[in-house]
Design a protein around this motif. Structure first.
Motif, PDB file in Angstrom:
ATOM      1  N   LEU A  57      16.825 -46.999 -37.588  1.00  0.00           N
ATOM      2  CA  LEU A  57      16.782 -45.581 -37.225  1.00  0.00           C
ATOM      3  C   LEU A  57      15.690 -44.930 -38.065  1.00  0.00           C
ATOM      4  N   ALA A  58      14.705 -44.296 -37.399  1.00  0.00           N
ATOM      5  CA  ALA A  58      13.573 -43.701 -38.106  1.00  0.00           C
ATOM      6  C   ALA A  58      13.058 -42.495 -37.331  1.00  0.00           C
ATOM      7  N   PRO A  59      12.326 -41.577 -38.006  1.00  0.00           N
ATOM      8  CA  PRO A  59      11.778 -40.404 -37.320  1.00  0.00           C
ATOM      9  C   PRO A  59      10.714 -40.783 -36.299  1.00  0.00           C
ATOM     10  N   SER A  60      10.503 -39.889 -35.346  1.00  0.00           N
ATOM     11  CA  SER A  60       9.464 -40.095 -34.341  1.00  0.00           C
ATOM     12  C   SER A  60       8.088 -39.836 -34.942  1.00  0.00           C
ATOM     13  N   ARG A  61       7.082 -40.160 -34.177  1.00  0.00           N
ATOM     14  CA  ARG A  61       5.695 -40.029 -34.619  1.00  0.00           C
ATOM     15  C   ARG A  61       4.932 -39.228 -33.568  1.00  0.00           C
ATOM     16  N   TYR A  99      12.251 -34.504 -34.526  1.00  0.00           N
ATOM     17  CA  TYR A  99      12.731 -33.581 -35.552  1.00  0.00           C
ATOM     18  C   TYR A  99      11.926 -32.292 -35.624  1.00  0.00           C
ATOM     19  N   ALA A 100      10.892 -32.152 -34.787  1.00  0.00           N
ATOM     20  CA  ALA A 100      10.052 -30.952 -34.797  1.00  0.00           C
ATOM     21  C   ALA A 100       9.178 -30.987 -33.552  1.00  0.00           C
ATOM     22  N   PRO A 101       8.510 -29.869 -33.212  1.00  0.00           N
ATOM     23  CA  PRO A 101       7.505 -29.935 -32.151  1.00  0.00           C
ATOM     24  C   PRO A 101       6.470 -31.018 -32.464  1.00  0.00           C
ATOM     25  N   ARG A 102       5.890 -31.553 -31.427  1.00  0.00           N
ATOM     26  CA  ARG A 102       5.021 -32.718 -31.593  1.00  0.00           C
ATOM     27  C   ARG A 102       3.973 -32.520 -32.679  1.00  0.00           C
ATOM     28  N   GLN A 103       3.314 -31.361 -32.702  1.00  0.00           N
ATOM     29  CA  GLN A 103       2.225 -31.157 -33.657  1.00  0.00           C
ATOM     30  C   GLN A 103       2.717 -31.062 -35.096  1.00  0.00           C
ATOM     31  N   ALA A 104       4.041 -30.835 -35.270  1.00  0.00           N
ATOM     32  CA  ALA A 104       4.599 -30.732 -36.620  1.00  0.00           C
ATOM     33  C   ALA A 104       5.229 -32.035 -37.094  1.00  0.00           C
ATOM     34  N   GLU A 105       5.266 -33.042 -36.227  1.00  0.00           N
ATOM     35  CA  GLU A 105       5.862 -34.326 -36.623  1.00  0.00           C
ATOM     36  C   GLU A 105       4.820 -35.164 -37.375  1.00  0.00           C
ATOM     37  N   ILE A 106       4.565 -34.767 -38.596  1.00  0.00           N
ATOM     38  CA  ILE A 106       3.471 -35.344 -39.384  1.00  0.00           C
ATOM     39  C   ILE A 106       3.968 -36.084 -40.615  1.00  0.00           C
ATOM     40  N   LEU A 107       5.288 -36.165 -40.802  1.00  0.00           N
ATOM     41  CA  LEU A 107       5.774 -36.701 -42.062  1.00  0.00           C
ATOM     42  C   LEU A 107       5.453 -38.175 -42.249  1.00  0.00           C
ATOM     43  N   TYR A 108       5.248 -38.928 -41.151  1.00  0.00           N
ATOM     44  CA  TYR A 108       4.902 -40.330 -41.324  1.00  0.00           C
ATOM     45  C   TYR A 108       3.560 -40.484 -42.046  1.00  0.00           C
ATOM     46  N   ARG A 109       2.705 -39.440 -41.984  1.00  0.00           N
ATOM     47  CA  ARG A 109       1.436 -39.486 -42.715  1.00  0.00           C
ATOM     48  C   ARG A 109       1.637 -39.195 -44.195  1.00  0.00           C
ATOM     49  N   ARG A 110       2.772 -38.566 -44.539  1.00  0.00           N
ATOM     50  CA  ARG A 110       3.007 -38.153 -45.924  1.00  0.00           C
ATOM     51  C   ARG A 110       4.271 -38.820 -46.449  1.00  0.00           C
ATOM     52  N   VAL A 111       4.418 -40.082 -46.028  1.00  0.00           N
ATOM     53  CA  VAL A 111       5.654 -40.792 -46.311  1.00  0.00           C
ATOM     54  C   VAL A 111       5.911 -40.930 -47.803  1.00  0.00           C
ATOM     55  N   SER A 112       4.867 -41.062 -48.615  1.00  0.00           N
ATOM     56  CA  SER A 112       5.088 -41.229 -50.057  1.00  0.00           C
ATOM     57  C   SER A 112       5.774 -40.022 -50.659  1.00  0.00           C
ATOM     58  N   GLU A 113       5.525 -38.834 -50.119  1.00  0.00           N
ATOM     59  CA  GLU A 113       6.171 -37.641 -50.648  1.00  0.00           C
ATOM     60  C   GLU A 113       7.644 -37.601 -50.281  1.00  0.00           C
ATOM     61  N   LEU A 159      10.505 -34.153 -50.853  1.00  0.00           N
ATOM     62  CA  LEU A 159      10.788 -33.709 -49.497  1.00  0.00           C
ATOM     63  C   LEU A 159      10.856 -32.196 -49.397  1.00  0.00           C
ATOM     64  N   TRP A 160      11.387 -31.554 -50.423  1.00  0.00           N
ATOM     65  CA  TRP A 160      11.579 -30.112 -50.337  1.00  0.00           C
ATOM     66  C   TRP A 160      10.250 -29.365 -50.302  1.00  0.00           C
ATOM     67  N   ARG A 161       9.204 -29.976 -50.815  1.00  0.00           N
ATOM     68  CA  ARG A 161       7.888 -29.330 -50.764  1.00  0.00           C
ATOM     69  C   ARG A 161       7.319 -29.328 -49.347  1.00  0.00           C
ATOM     70  N   LEU A 162       7.887 -30.154 -48.476  1.00  0.00           N
ATOM     71  CA  LEU A 162       7.384 -30.232 -47.109  1.00  0.00           C
ATOM     72  C   LEU A 162       8.050 -29.226 -46.189  1.00  0.00           C
ATOM     73  N   SER A 163       8.969 -28.427 -46.733  1.00  0.00           N
ATOM     74  CA  SER A 163       9.511 -27.242 -46.072  1.00  0.00           C
ATOM     75  C   SER A 163      10.079 -27.533 -44.692  1.00  0.00           C
ATOM     76  N   LEU A 164       9.538 -26.862 -43.660  1.00  0.00           N
ATOM     77  CA  LEU A 164      10.139 -26.877 -42.329  1.00  0.00           C
ATOM     78  C   LEU A 164      10.276 -28.277 -41.739  1.00  0.00           C
ATOM     79  N   PRO A 165       9.213 -29.103 -41.679  1.00  0.00           N
ATOM     80  CA  PRO A 165       9.419 -30.430 -41.088  1.00  0.00           C
ATOM     81  C   PRO A 165      10.405 -31.268 -41.878  1.00  0.00           C
ATOM     82  N   GLY A 166      10.428 -31.109 -43.220  1.00  0.00           N
ATOM     83  CA  GLY A 166      11.385 -31.866 -44.020  1.00  0.00           C
ATOM     84  C   GLY A 166      12.817 -31.483 -43.709  1.00  0.00           C
TER      85      GLY A 166
END
Length: 405
Positions: A47-51, A70-84, A91-98
């Motif tokens: 089970l993993a987030p969409s891209r 987990y967000a509108p398509r343009q906001a589903e960017i967390l896979y690029r910032r996976v280390s955070e 995670l809390w620094r990533l605000s809305l998408p987090g």
């Protein structure tokens, strides 16, 4: 099929999961582990987030992956910032998408566990995956057992920040800690990860080592690459340095290169694909990971790149911190130096550059150690025993297992 695992159903919950074997910088060892567990006969799914809008069920190298939006398509960017996402408070620094990832992930986990029974839920990284695993377990009609994997920096952060007591709690202070596990009810074990298949391909076909010092990892403070840049001036005329990786410390490293006037010695190569990384491993003479303790109190765990380098027969020069001494035996498979001491780092690198026979001897010893302790066969067997123990309720006591000397 491995005896004892037939019919066992395991759901891995991850904050990110690679879309394919050659996807750069997205934890290829995680895909390798899932694929190998499936090959061993385990009924494993992810089970993993969409891209960027790619939700639903997909298959990655034979591994079923349930991706949730987990967000509108343009906001589903967390896979690029996976280390955070993998750092306790990142995670809390990533605000809305987090926040969306946690809420949507908890709902998706609950839906999946109500629809499909699993024997074990395995959360990789405590935040956010641990929260999603807990939500799914509470929603399941058949109560699955929970397994949580902490990776080096996160385990250290538990003791530093105390933010993850629902998952692990230190019961003793000092250099050696024992951990109680209220989330799983199980005593902890230490299981390393094997190397990326692409990173070690062709490791027996080296065309000969050059005077090249290779460093691989995310460009973040705890890797200590700034110290390697400072040490590189002493290597001028003897070796080149190549640092492979991307991250938030890239600009700082480039400033260090310019300030030290070592642009002719150091190259910041950025991300490279698996075949190119394998070539660099084959052609290098030394691997370097000068890890330090960063400002948050976090440091390196075992270091998958160290294991990859050892499989390639490279001697390792590294910081004596975190889990690195579990992999590198000082004076036998490499040299360990005090973290942050770039003069000692330069001396260790020069010692091996000026003594190629010693470097080859240490590299050969490192390969033997890697094949004995960090092979995928051993990693898979350790995971299967862990899942069997979780399901049967057997507990081997509170001792934390570590790689043998």
């Amino acid at each position: 099929m491995i005896p004892g695992v037939g019919g066992l159903r395991v759901l891995k919950v991850c904050p990110a999961f690679p879309a394919g074997e050659e996807e750069e910088g997205r934890d290829p060892w995680l895909l390798e582990l899932a694929w190998r567990l499936r090959e061993a006969g385990l009924g494993l799914e992810v089970l993993a987030p969409s891209r960027e809008g790619r939700g639903g069920l997909e298959e990655v190298c034979g591994v079923p992956v349930h991706r949730y939006r987990y967000a509108p398509r343009q906001a589903e960017i967390l896979y690029r910032r996976v280390s955070e996402m993998k750092v306790m408070d990142g995670l809390w620094r990533l605000s809305l998408p987090g926040g969306g990832l946690i809420v949507a992930g908890a709902l998706a986990s609950g839906r999946l566990l109500r629809r499909r029974p699993y024997d074990v839920i395995h959360a990789h990284w405590p935040l956010p995956a641990g929260l999603l695993a807990l939500a799914g377990a509470r929603a399941a009609s058949e109560r699955p057992r929970l397994v949580a994997t902490f990776h080096g920096a996160e385990l250290a952060a538990c003791g530093v920040t105390g933010r993850c007591r629902v998952f692990w709690r230190p019961s003793a202070r000092g250099s050696t800690r024992r951990w109680r596990t209220p989330m799983t009810g199980m005593a902890p074990v230490v299981i390393p990860f094997g190397p990326s298949r692409l990173a070690v391909e062709g490791r027996g076909t080296s065309r000969g080592r050059s005077a090249l010092v290779l460093a691989v990892g995310r460009l973040v403070e705890r890797k200590g690459f700034a110290g390697l840049v400072r040490a590189s001036g002493r290597l001028r005329g003897r070796a080149r340095v190549v640092i492979v990786g991307e991250g938030e410390a890239r600009k700082e490293l480039l400033r260090e290169v310019r300030a030290g006037g070592v642009g002719d010695v150091v190259r910041i190569a950025g991300r490279v694909g698996g075949p190119e990384l394998a070539r660099l491993y084959r052609e290098s003479s030394i691997f370097c990971l000068p890890a330090v303790v960063d400002r948050r109190g976090c440091t390196e765990g075992l270091g998958v790149a160290i294991v990859e380098a050892m499989f390639h027969g490279l001697p390792v020069v590294a910081g004596r911190v975190g889990g690195i001494p579990d992999a590198v035996v000082h004076g036998e498979t490499g040299l360990l130096v005090a973290p942050g001491d770039h003069e000692a780092l330069a001396c260790a690198l020069l010692m091996l550059l000026e003594n190629p026979g010693l470097a080859r001897q240490m590299g050969a010893a490192g390969r033997r150690r890697a094949e004995r302790l960090f092979s995928w066969e051993r990693v898979v067997a350790d995971h299967l025993r862990l899942y069997e123990r979780a399901v049967t309720g057997r507990c081997a006591g509170s001792r934390v297992s570590r790689p043998e000397p």
